[in-house]
Design a protein around this motif. Structure first.
Motif, PDB file in Angstrom:
ATOM      1  N   SER A  48       1.595  -3.623   3.854  1.00 34.04           N
ATOM      2  CA  SER A  48       0.604  -4.336   3.049  1.00 34.04           C
ATOM      3  C   SER A  48      -0.663  -4.505   3.870  1.00 34.04           C
ATOM      4  O   SER A  48      -0.697  -4.140   5.038  1.00 34.04           O
ATOM      5  N   GLY A  49      -1.666  -5.084   3.251  1.00 32.70           N
ATOM      6  CA  GLY A  49      -2.909  -5.327   3.978  1.00 32.70           C
ATOM      7  C   GLY A  49      -2.724  -6.268   5.151  1.00 32.70           C
ATOM      8  O   GLY A  49      -3.430  -6.184   6.145  1.00 32.70           O
TER       9      GLY A  49
ATOM     10  N   ARG B 164      -8.014  -0.574   2.314  1.00 38.19           N
ATOM     11  CA  ARG B 164      -7.617  -1.832   1.653  1.00 38.19           C
ATOM     12  C   ARG B 164      -8.258  -3.022   2.363  1.00 38.19           C
ATOM     13  O   ARG B 164      -8.812  -3.920   1.751  1.00 38.19           O
TER      14      ARG B 164
ATOM     15  N   VAL C 161       0.866  -1.178   0.000  1.00 35.98           N
ATOM     16  CA  VAL C 161       0.000   0.000   0.000  1.00 35.98           C
ATOM     17  C   VAL C 161       0.905   1.230   0.000  1.00 35.98           C
ATOM     18  O   VAL C 161       1.811   1.336   0.828  1.00 35.98           O
TER      19      VAL C 161
ATOM     20  N   CYS D   7      -1.507   6.795   6.021  1.00 39.03           N
ATOM     21  CA  CYS D   7      -1.176   5.373   5.829  1.00 39.03           C
ATOM     22  C   CYS D   7      -2.191   4.481   6.543  1.00 39.03           C
ATOM     23  O   CYS D   7      -2.641   3.476   5.993  1.00 39.03           O
TER      24      CYS D   7
ATOM     25  N   ALA E 291      -5.295   4.460   4.504  1.00 39.71           N
ATOM     26  CA  ALA E 291      -5.134   3.675   3.271  1.00 39.71           C
ATOM     27  C   ALA E 291      -5.162   2.181   3.570  1.00 39.71           C
ATOM     28  O   ALA E 291      -5.763   1.396   2.833  1.00 39.71           O
ATOM     29  N   LEU E 292      -4.516   1.773   4.658  1.00 43.00           N
ATOM     30  CA  LEU E 292      -4.532   0.363   5.053  1.00 43.00           C
ATOM     31  C   LEU E 292      -5.940  -0.080   5.441  1.00 43.00           C
ATOM     32  O   LEU E 292      -6.376  -1.186   5.094  1.00 43.00           O
TER      33      LEU E 292
END
Length: 109
Positions: free
Chosen positions: A47-48, A77, A31, A70, A73-74
């Motif tokens: 990452s996820g 996701r 991500v 961040c 965004a995570l």
């Protein structure tokens, strides 16, 4: 025809497996934020599956706006990738574990 592996059931299992795979691959992909650091590198968030906020914290000099971005965004996701994985796995398991029905010749009449 309850438990027989028909073409329709096989295709549904393949589709469910693909949905599961899409969810897993999406969680696995890194991500990034759309912003860049002072060196021109896109800010990475992990990452996820595993968050790595160290790049964002370096950019902010500690917890700050990039770290918050961040985390958002995570979260985005995970909000759609996890249900995708669960749906794919549930449908795949349901189709794979569906029991066979025994139909006697007398019950067909």
């Amino acid at each position: 025809m309850g438990g027989a592996l028909t073409t329709r059931r096989l295709l549904a299992m393949i589709a469910a497996g693909l949905v599961l795979l899409i969810g897993v691959l999406t969680m696995w992909q890194p991500v990034y934020l759309s912003e860049f650091d002072n060196y021109g590198l896109q800010i990475s968030c992990g990452s996820g599956f595993f968050a790595d906020l160290s790049h964002a914290e370096i950019v902010d000099g500690g917890p700050g706006p990039s770290t918050d971005a961040c985390q958002s965004a995570l979260l985005i996701r995970r909000v759609w990738a996890i249900p995708t994985m669960v749906l794919g796995a549930a449908v795949l398991l349901t189709l794979a574990l569906r029991g066979t029905r025994v139909v006697s010749p007398q019950s067909r009449n």
